[in-house]
Design a protein around this motif. Structure first.
Motif: not given
Length: 185
Positions: A95-97, A101-108
């Motif tokens: 999130x921005x403001x 605005x996108x997605x992020x992640x961690x993958x194992x």
């Protein structure tokens, strides 16, 4: 910024970011290894451009949930370069403001762990099959308390109990000798 890059590069788990269009905007070396591709061949592409239809569809479901504001932790099997990979992904919106605005992640990659678990279950099943198929009465009990720890079908049948009934009994309930379960008896 250099510290974040050092952490990202040293991470064992994959770290990634995607824009609203679901194209990869960031990928660390571990995530690139998961895809079995160099990062430059992943950046700017969508999962549909990198994976088979079914795997890309699985990723799309998680992406769509995140783009609606959800945080997702899921273990999924994806086909990467023709091989099944069991991946645990934790993904969230960026999130921005206040706007996504996108997605992020961690993958194992948990493929090896999943394979070990499956082998354990199979060996446990084989053991149980052998344990229950012998003609001898077999029971294992705690020498101090008499609690029945394990027993085979033949043991249950001999005493005329179902498995669930037998689990409620102790060896002293079945013994002709008082405290027949002790080490001294």
């Amino acid at each position: 910024m250099m510290v974040l890059k050092a952490i990202s590069n040293a991470a064992v788990d994959g770290i990634f970011c995607k824009g609203l269009n679901r194209r990869y905007t960031f990928i660390n070396p571990a995530a690139a290894r998961t895809f079995k591709l160099p990062a430059k061949d992943i950046l700017g592409k969508t999962p549909e451009e990198l994976l088979d239809i079914e795997s890309a569809s699985t990723i799309r479901q998680v992406d769509d949930a995140c783009l609606k504001g959800e945080r997702v932790s899921a273990i999924r099997t994806l086909k990467i370069k023709g091989k099944d990979k069991v991946l645990h992904t934790i993904q969230m919106p960026i999130k921005h403001g206040g706007k996504i605005v996108g997605v992020c992640g961690i993958v194992r990659d948990t493929t090896t762990l999943s394979e070990y678990r499956n082998k354990y279950r199979e060996s446990k099943f084989d053991y149980k099959e052998i344990f229950d198929s012998v003609s001898d009465l077999i029971a294992v009990h705690d020498a101090k308390t008499g609690e029945l720890i394990g027993f085979n079908k033949r043991f249950c049948n001999y005493f005329g109990y179902t498995r669930s009934e037998m689990q409620k009994l102790s060896i002293s309930d079945l013994s002709a000798v008082e405290n027949g379960f002790t080490e001294e008896a």
